[in-house]
Every structure is written in structure tokens, then in C-alpha cells.
Write an enzyme that holds these catalytic residues in place. Sequence first.
Site, PDB file in Angstrom:
ATOM      1  N   HIS A  67       0.090   6.964  -8.188  1.00 21.65           N
ATOM      2  CA  HIS A  67      -0.617   5.682  -8.147  1.00 21.65           C
ATOM      3  C   HIS A  67       0.209   4.625  -7.420  1.00 21.65           C
ATOM      4  O   HIS A  67      -0.170   3.453  -7.349  1.00 21.65           O
ATOM      5  CB  HIS A  67      -0.920   5.230  -9.588  1.00 21.65           C
ATOM      6  N   ASP A  79      11.816   1.710   8.969  1.00 21.52           N
ATOM      7  CA  ASP A  79      13.069   1.564   9.730  1.00 21.52           C
ATOM      8  C   ASP A  79      14.273   1.085   8.919  1.00 21.52           C
ATOM      9  O   ASP A  79      15.161   0.403   9.465  1.00 21.52           O
ATOM     10  CB  ASP A  79      12.850   0.599  10.901  1.00 21.52           C
ATOM     11  N   LYS A 102      -1.303  -7.346 -10.061  1.00 24.92           N
ATOM     12  CA  LYS A 102      -0.441  -7.140 -11.234  1.00 24.92           C
ATOM     13  C   LYS A 102       0.781  -8.031 -11.049  1.00 24.92           C
ATOM     14  O   LYS A 102       1.740  -7.668 -10.356  1.00 24.92           O
ATOM     15  CB  LYS A 102       0.010  -5.682 -11.365  1.00 24.92           C
ATOM     16  N   HIS A 109      -7.367  -7.348  -8.609  1.00 26.75           N
ATOM     17  CA  HIS A 109      -6.619  -6.101  -8.742  1.00 26.75           C
ATOM     18  C   HIS A 109      -5.111  -6.360  -8.835  1.00 26.75           C
ATOM     19  O   HIS A 109      -4.313  -5.424  -8.861  1.00 26.75           O
ATOM     20  CB  HIS A 109      -6.940  -5.206  -7.534  1.00 26.75           C
ATOM     21  N   ASP A 136       9.409 -17.369 -17.552  1.00 26.00           N
ATOM     22  CA  ASP A 136      10.214 -18.599 -17.442  1.00 26.00           C
ATOM     23  C   ASP A 136      10.437 -19.056 -16.006  1.00 26.00           C
ATOM     24  O   ASP A 136      11.364 -19.840 -15.745  1.00 26.00           O
ATOM     25  CB  ASP A 136      11.581 -18.417 -18.129  1.00 26.00           C
ATOM     26  N   LYS A 170       1.916   2.302  -4.592  1.00 22.26           N
ATOM     27  CA  LYS A 170       1.405   1.669  -3.366  1.00 22.26           C
ATOM     28  C   LYS A 170       2.592   1.019  -2.662  1.00 22.26           C
ATOM     29  O   LYS A 170       2.979  -0.107  -2.997  1.00 22.26           O
ATOM     30  CB  LYS A 170       0.342   0.626  -3.694  1.00 22.26           C
TER      31      LYS A 170
END
Length: 473
Positions: free
Chosen positions: A390, A397, A215, A213, A220, A392
Site C-alpha cells: 500500500h 537519482d 493522512k 484521502h 504541538d 506510495k
Amino acid sequence: MDWKVILFGIYQVFVILTIIHVVLDNRQPAKTMAWALVIWFVPVVGIVFYLFFGVNTRKERLISQRSLDMLSKRSMLEFVEQRDLHLPEEYKPIIDLFVSENFSLPFRDNEVKIHTDGYSFFHALLKEIASAKDHIHMDMYIFEDDALGNLVRDALVAKAREGVEVRLIYDDVGCWNVSNRFFERMREEGIEVAPFLPVRFPSFTSKVNYRNHRKIIVIDGRTGFIGGMNIALRYVKGTKPQPWRDTMLQITGSGVYSLQRAFLVDWYFVDRNLISNRKYYPHTLEDGHSESLLQIVTSGPDTPYPEIMQGYVRMILAAKKYIYIETPYFLPTDPVLFALKTAAAGGVDVRILVPLRSDTKFVEWAGRSYLREMVKAGVIVSYYKAGFLHSKMIVCDDAICSCGSTNVDFRSFENNFESNAFIYDSKVAIAMREIFIEDTTQSLLFTDIPQRLRPNILKRLVESLVRLMSPLM
């Protein structure tokens, strides 16, 4: 004897043996009971569902990735040296946790840019691809064959023709609806493309439940991206009737070493080619970036502990002022649920933002009872109404924040291969907090929706029944 009776008897024996298999697997009791209920009360379909989505791939069968991880660490350490690295004392426990469990080294001198929409992210991505001189590495759950996917593919092909090394990992299940021809065209142009745990009969049941899952993109070895966005047009245009809101981080600096390591570990896993050349870890420590300290943490079913979940629990329990969380799905494991309740009871300002309309109805129904539980514990729960959220991310603090591919649900914490950046920098944390606050201006309080706060008995029954299945979702 009637053949139907014989067939029924054989089926009952098979049901009992399947339940015994579940029990012997020594999962969490809640998950064991959930699978037992599905197998017993959903004839035939329950067993099929378990065979496809419930059979554990034993850690011993994935341990090669963990062994490789050690090799990659050693090769990376040959190139990495950080003199006078000072770690903030208040966050040393969580930093040490990730170093110990995940060997995720802390890296300083990073610049972090936050992209909150597809237009911003894909513009930055295409710009970085165009400037690539040596290599482009992409690790994506979904790479769609749509207008945007074709645009990114063409950009990668153009760089491959210039002699730039291009490697792509895509998740086989995440790209089920993408034709093989789409990826074959890339291979024909010199791009190295590999699917993650391809699902083919007869080995279908051992792989479908464990998906990559992540991404992760590395250009470079100097610029990297991590977050929640896949390569798909919906992150720009949305899906009817709602736009998509997501978060992606662009990292420049030494933290890209860790992103590179994460990709190369996955590359060995799919291609069995260990890449450890020094050129993939170019010297960046003297580039004058800001002082952001970060760790790239990966987790998956091949590791002894759910490292990202452990990090979330540590952050929540260490919070003194506030914890703000954005997640598209809220099906928390018991440790996360307990930590959130404990923080709220201790006077910490705990807020959770989820989408008003989910893309998965069963998950939405299962999550409502958890959200009501949060409200009763003193947590402020809001529904994002300006589109499908979507994103996440979690911020604490004005000092520490995390963003990546991990949802607050059982699947992300226990079954999927995930990756998150944990950042120890007040500037980035404050920026994350401001993004959260801006998102809440486009939201409704859970308590302002009476039918969700106090549903009728039938809705509560449906939600409770679906919640029983939440460890399996």
C-alpha cells in the site's frame, strides 16, 4: 401507445441528455468517452453510477477552500522566516512550480524518519500523542472502530482530559462502516471531530466522488506525520491472507509548518473556523535538525492544476540515472505514462513495484495492460509478493523523493484531496532507495509470470474492457 414504448422513449431521452451533460463538462476526452460508453451500454445502472460518481462538483463550489488557503498563507508567513535559504539549483524548477501553483513553501532544517510498518508507526504516534502539551491535529481518510482505532481514540481522549486541544477530520465515505457513536464518544470528551464532505441525501451525488484521502498528523506544531497509513488494525495485523506493507514519514523541524497549514486549511473547510494563532507555528528553525529541505504539497479537485501529478512528471523527466516507484494501483494518466516511457527511452533506469494481489480486482485487471505497456517501453516492473503493498513513494537519482497519500491513478491525481512530502536530500533519498531495493527482494518480475506477460485472448479482452473504465476508477 404501449406504456413500455413510452417509458423506453423517456429513458432514451434521459440517456442522451446525460451524455450531453458529460460532453459539455469538457473533461479529458478519454474520461468523456469512458462515461459515455458506461451510460450508453449499461442500462440504468450506468446513469445511476454517473450520478453518484461522475457528476463534477464545480470548482466554484469548492473555491472557498482556495480563498481560505490564501488567508492561511498570510497568517503563516507572519510567523515564518528563513534566513539564508539556499535552494539546490537542479531542483529549483520543481520547487518554484509548487510555490507558484500550490504556494507550498520550501522548509529546511528537517529530520525525516521513515516508518515502513504499522508497528513502528503506531508506536511512534502513540509516543508523540502521550508527550503532547498543547494540541493534536489529525486528518485521516479512515479511522476504524477496531482494536487499534480504540487504542488511538483512548490516547486522544486522555490528552483531551488533560486540557490538550484535539481536532480530528475523518473522511465520511472512508469511514462509512464506522458508527457515528464511535466519533460521538470523542466529542463527549471534548475532542473536536468533523467529517469531510458528509454524504447525505439529497446532496449525495455532488460529494461522493471527491474524498479527502490525506493522512496528516501534527503534534504541538513540532512533529508531524504524512504518508499512506490510516488508523486501522490491518496496518499491524494485515488482512487474510496477507500482511500490509506501507510507508509513513515522521517529520521534525520547520516543515511541520506546512503540515500544520494543510490541516488548518482542511479544518476551515469542514468547520468554517479559521485558526491562525501564532502558537500553532512554534519557532523550530534553531533546533539543530538536519539539513533536509522539503515541501508539503496538497492537491485536489478544487485547484486549477493537479499539482502532485505535475511534480511527478517533473521528477520523471528530470531523472538522469533512475526513477523507482511504489504504488498499490497503477492506472497512470497520459502525462505520467508518457513521461515514464520518455525516461525509459532515454536510458533512465525506471522501475515500478506493485502488489501481486490487489485489494481491488477491477483495478488490478485494468492495471495489467498498463504494466505490459511499461515492460514493452523498457521499464522493469515487479510484483511485491510478501503482502499487500500500500506504499506510495517515488525516488529519483539519490537526490529527491516523495511520499504521501497519492496513488499513481486517475482518482488520486484528479478527484481526491491528497498530500505528499517532496524531499530534496540525498540522505533521505538514499534511504528510500534502499527501502525500494529491499522490497524488490520480496518480489517477482512481471516478465517471469507468463500468464500476465502473454495472457490469452479472453483475458486480454477483459483487461482491455476494464482499462476503458480506468479514468473512472
